[in-house]
Design an enzyme around this catalytic site. Sequence first.
Site, PDB file in Angstrom:
ATOM      1  N   HIS A 117       0.221  48.708 -31.579  1.00 57.07           N
ATOM      2  CA  HIS A 117      -1.044  48.485 -31.570  1.00 57.07           C
ATOM      3  C   HIS A 117      -1.685  48.335 -30.148  1.00 57.07           C
ATOM      4  CE1 HIS A 117      -5.255  47.651 -32.652  1.00 57.07           C
ATOM      5  NE2 HIS A 117      -5.328  46.335 -31.913  1.00 57.07           N
ATOM      6  N   ASP A 140     -12.845  42.715 -43.175  1.00 62.74           N
ATOM      7  CA  ASP A 140     -12.849  42.640 -41.876  1.00 62.74           C
ATOM      8  C   ASP A 140     -14.042  43.334 -41.007  1.00 62.74           C
ATOM      9  OD1 ASP A 140     -11.811  42.377 -39.120  1.00 62.74           O
ATOM     10  OD2 ASP A 140     -11.406  44.464 -39.101  1.00 62.74           O
ATOM     11  N   ARG A 161     -20.060  38.842 -37.054  1.00 60.82           N
ATOM     12  CA  ARG A 161     -19.655  38.325 -35.866  1.00 60.82           C
ATOM     13  C   ARG A 161     -20.139  38.852 -34.477  1.00 60.82           C
ATOM     14  NH1 ARG A 161     -13.592  39.198 -35.856  1.00 60.82           N
ATOM     15  NH2 ARG A 161     -13.623  38.289 -33.696  1.00 60.82           N
ATOM     16  N   SER A 168      -8.249  39.462 -37.322  1.00 60.08           N
ATOM     17  CA  SER A 168      -9.087  40.720 -37.622  1.00 60.08           C
ATOM     18  C   SER A 168      -7.808  42.086 -37.362  1.00 60.08           C
ATOM     19  CB  SER A 168     -10.260  41.065 -36.691  1.00 60.08           C
ATOM     20  OG  SER A 168     -10.652  42.111 -36.521  1.00 60.08           O
ATOM     21  N   LYS A 226      -5.684  44.666 -40.236  1.00 53.05           N
ATOM     22  CA  LYS A 226      -5.662  46.367 -40.251  1.00 53.05           C
ATOM     23  C   LYS A 226      -4.183  46.827 -40.290  1.00 53.05           C
ATOM     24  CE  LYS A 226      -8.995  45.813 -37.343  1.00 53.05           C
ATOM     25  NZ  LYS A 226     -10.393  45.578 -36.738  1.00 53.05           N
TER      26      LYS A 226
END
Length: 433
Positions: free
Chosen positions: A82, A161, A168, A183, A187
């Site tokens: 990621h 999320d 947010r 968050s 995922k």
Amino acid sequence: MRMVDIIEKKRDGLSLTKEEIRWFIGEYTANRIPDYQVSALAMAIYFQDMDQLERAELTLAMAESGDQIDLTSINGIKVDKHSTGGVGDKTTIALVPLVAAAGVPVAKMSGRGLGHTGGTIDKLEAIPGFSCDMETTDFLHQVQSKGLAVAGQTGNLTPADKQLYGLRDVTGTVNSMALIASSIMSKKIASGSDAIVLDVKTGSGAFMKTLDDSTGLAKAMVDIGANVGRKTMAVISDMNQPLGEGVGNAIEIQEAIDVLKGNGPEDVLELCLVLGSHMVYLAEKASSVEEARKQLEEVIENGKAVEMMKVFIESQGGNPAVIDDETLFPQARYQIDVPAVEAGYVYEIATDKIGVAAMQLGAGRATKEDQIDLAVGLKLKKKIGDRVDVGDILVTLYANREEVEDIKDLVQKSYHMQEGEPAPTTLIYKEIY
Ligand code: URA
């Protein structure tokens, strides 16, 4: 349980229990808690933070709030990667076939982009015919039979999320380390991999601008990984200038292919080798990170990496001939050079502005509904440390409109020159296990 008690507990700096976290995420996802109460809790978390166990529980609760991908039918250790996002970041495109060529099964769920350029899925769609739309069973089958697949995220991955992030975004609570880390990790956990390599960017084009903040986020995510039983490591890499030369969709795919052929820009190649070697190591295909790196260098040299890119493209309906013929990619009508208006050494590039320039050409989306132009973007001809004279080309724009004065101006204002040669740049700041 009552939401008001949970808000007050966090407001007073106490730790929430597993049951309390599970309860509020469950009730919120079921629309039984109003946004104003969840906003109040998010603000309390923003000020009071969460300890490691709370962060891990929040991550798991969000990961389990929707679909979860079960990769257990695929043999071997599955490793995900990621990136926290940057300008010109095409590493995933190169890493998927690179690591697969070293024998690591890659089952990657990816998203579309909002902002600077497209996400991985948008970029891959610049390959004529290529599609990331597939059923989970086909996705799993492709990884098992071909060794790699990239699919678009399912609609119902981590709905908690999605809901919380939306809230947010409009309540000034995005910038909480606990909320950002859980968050992102939720995922990754829902996507099913056994191990996770994180590329946390730092600098002017990154979500986290300072090394301290980037380190804090990296450590927070590595700790969550450890606490939820997924091997996780993070690399902190530079985003004080775009990665490589190209920014755009088709343009970035071409650069990723160049990397696999062994002729890509040095910084992209190095970052791919660093991230890739941690992936191979975590997949237990090498006994050390150094040995993993050697394997990756070998598959680039002997052509297996680019061969795997061909398999990848063919398996997902794309035309593999693009690998040797760049003219098969969508082409922009105009190539327009942007000259330097100042002499000196480049010491700073406002990376976020370069991203905005690419977006204004049409390479990225300002809103979810925007259509991306896959052909357009830009190529940097000068990077930090290069000597520039007035009139030298800084950047070449690839545009589908002739009138680009505003973008030229933006690019020129993004480059900052100084008299003396600046100190060498750093690409990799830290590796955190
Ligand atoms: N990216 C995410 O996925 N979540 C955040 O909270 C911030 C950035």
